[in-house]
Design an enzyme around this catalytic site. Sequence first.
Site, PDB file in Angstrom:
ATOM      1  N   VAL A  45     -24.890 -13.675 120.278  1.00 48.89           N
ATOM      2  CA  VAL A  45     -25.020 -14.516 121.475  1.00 48.89           C
ATOM      3  C   VAL A  45     -24.652 -13.669 122.678  1.00 48.89           C
ATOM      4  O   VAL A  45     -23.600 -13.024 122.701  1.00 48.89           O
ATOM      5  CB  VAL A  45     -24.082 -15.739 121.400  1.00 48.89           C
ATOM      6  CG1 VAL A  45     -24.203 -16.570 122.675  1.00 48.89           C
ATOM      7  CG2 VAL A  45     -24.400 -16.584 120.179  1.00 48.89           C
ATOM      8  N   GLY A  46     -25.539 -13.644 123.686  1.00 50.44           N
ATOM      9  CA  GLY A  46     -25.274 -12.930 124.924  1.00 50.44           C
ATOM     10  C   GLY A  46     -25.034 -13.897 126.060  1.00 50.44           C
ATOM     11  O   GLY A  46     -25.093 -15.125 125.877  1.00 50.44           O
ATOM     12  N   TYR A  53     -29.858 -15.427 123.117  1.00 51.56           N
ATOM     13  CA  TYR A  53     -29.484 -15.443 121.708  1.00 51.56           C
ATOM     14  C   TYR A  53     -30.189 -14.266 121.043  1.00 51.56           C
ATOM     15  O   TYR A  53     -31.263 -13.839 121.489  1.00 51.56           O
ATOM     16  CB  TYR A  53     -29.908 -16.753 121.043  1.00 51.56           C
ATOM     17  CG  TYR A  53     -29.175 -17.978 121.544  1.00 51.56           C
ATOM     18  CD1 TYR A  53     -27.790 -18.064 121.451  1.00 51.56           C
ATOM     19  CD2 TYR A  53     -29.872 -19.043 122.104  1.00 51.56           C
ATOM     20  CE1 TYR A  53     -27.110 -19.185 121.913  1.00 51.56           C
ATOM     21  CE2 TYR A  53     -29.204 -20.175 122.564  1.00 51.56           C
ATOM     22  CZ  TYR A  53     -27.818 -20.239 122.463  1.00 51.56           C
ATOM     23  OH  TYR A  53     -27.153 -21.346 122.929  1.00 51.56           O
ATOM     24  N   VAL A  54     -29.604 -13.757 119.970  1.00 52.38           N
ATOM     25  CA  VAL A  54     -30.187 -12.625 119.255  1.00 52.38           C
ATOM     26  C   VAL A  54     -30.466 -13.037 117.814  1.00 52.38           C
ATOM     27  O   VAL A  54     -29.594 -13.633 117.151  1.00 52.38           O
ATOM     28  CB  VAL A  54     -29.246 -11.396 119.279  1.00 52.38           C
ATOM     29  CG1 VAL A  54     -29.910 -10.206 118.595  1.00 52.38           C
ATOM     30  CG2 VAL A  54     -28.881 -11.037 120.719  1.00 52.38           C
ATOM     31  N   LYS A  90     -33.886 -10.202 120.990  1.00 53.04           N
ATOM     32  CA  LYS A  90     -33.089 -10.820 122.050  1.00 53.04           C
ATOM     33  C   LYS A  90     -33.980 -11.819 122.780  1.00 53.04           C
ATOM     34  O   LYS A  90     -34.980 -11.448 123.380  1.00 53.04           O
ATOM     35  CB  LYS A  90     -32.573  -9.748 123.018  1.00 53.04           C
ATOM     36  CG  LYS A  90     -31.748 -10.298 124.168  1.00 53.04           C
ATOM     37  CD  LYS A  90     -31.246  -9.172 125.071  1.00 53.04           C
ATOM     38  CE  LYS A  90     -30.466  -9.703 126.254  1.00 53.04           C
ATOM     39  NZ  LYS A  90     -29.966  -8.613 127.123  1.00 53.04           N
ATOM     40  N   ASP A 114     -21.648  -3.427 132.460  1.00 49.75           N
ATOM     41  CA  ASP A 114     -21.062  -4.351 131.479  1.00 49.75           C
ATOM     42  C   ASP A 114     -20.600  -3.593 130.236  1.00 49.75           C
ATOM     43  O   ASP A 114     -20.884  -4.000 129.110  1.00 49.75           O
ATOM     44  CB  ASP A 114     -22.069  -5.443 131.112  1.00 49.75           C
ATOM     45  CG  ASP A 114     -21.389  -6.694 130.559  1.00 49.75           C
ATOM     46  OD1 ASP A 114     -20.171  -6.848 130.774  1.00 49.75           O
ATOM     47  OD2 ASP A 114     -22.076  -7.513 129.921  1.00 49.75           O
TER      48      ASP A 114
END
Length: 369
Positions: A91-92, A96-97, A111, A210
């Site tokens: 989860v980003g 979602y992946v 992704k 990030d």
Amino acid sequence: MGKIAMHTSSSENMWIGGAIVLIIILTILLRKLAIYIDCKAKARALAKAQRSDHSQKDRELSSLSTTKTIRTYALEEIKVATRDFRIRIGVGATSYVYLAELGDGRFGAVKRVMEERGGCQKMFLDEVSILLRICHPNLVGLLGFCLDKGEQLLLLEYMPNKSLFDRLHNHKGKSSGCLSWSSRLSIALDIAYALDYLHSVADPPVIHRDVKSSNILLVNDDHAKLADFGLCKLGHHDDFTAQTPTIIRGSLGYVDTNYLNTGLVSPKSDVYSFGVLLLELITGMKSLQGSITLAEWTSEYRKDQDAEALMGMLDPKLNGQVNVEQLRVLVHVANMALLENSMARPNMAEIAHKISSCMEHPPESELPV
């Protein structure tokens, strides 16, 4: 005779009145038809402009992808590969992946950027554009992408060993055993090489914005790759510092304090985040300790190069199995990376050299078990 004349006059009036009503109705219908035709024409022109804009972006992406043989996928192909997005593996912030089976025993990670999670097409296209420009063994690679029927999908390398965050902090990861000191050094060096490539080799340079343990995917316990380029910002070789403040991006605990205070982002912002990552590897602790950042929590320990002080911040799971001189090097690098004055921080090439040097010629001094 008079009655006949009156009757004829009345009939003529009725015909005239009917003709007027008919003309009015026809005028209204014609006006509505004209408005409808005009709206349709404007809609076609807008659709054409949008198609042209998308085609231009597609041509740009295609021209970039030719050098890396990256292919585009239809939505149905991705659905088949992911079994209709059945197995979610990550989860980003905006995505979602999902696990994808590519055939011949190969796997990928899809992704799926979600608008309801704050994703948008511009961010997606920017990330694809960046991924098509970069290639390094310590960066997660792009295998393909899909922009079809409203879906925004990236097909990426699959890393079955999860993230460094999982390995350090989640129960399942920790149950695999303690990540050794040498493994932590090796992982730090891999990410240093990845960031040095983004800052110094990529053209134009890339600021990741990030860098954190959950965006570091493990090839194995000794090697890692940097992932997630959704917040990246392109820089310039002659002047990395943004001319105007930007919206703050990143994750709490890792974000450069200078960036937080000024809104100005540069590669030195990634250097700060890398400094926090080093503290995470040294201490085994998360970037936030309640409302206190890991940089703040370790500040007193980091001021002292005495062995006992260094032991006070060391991950207890290591049981003291570290080389004290290597530990001193990593703490010194972290201290320099976390300097409030961003210009005084080292660049990633200098950091990679320091870590590499202490690994190639390890000093003999070790902390007692």
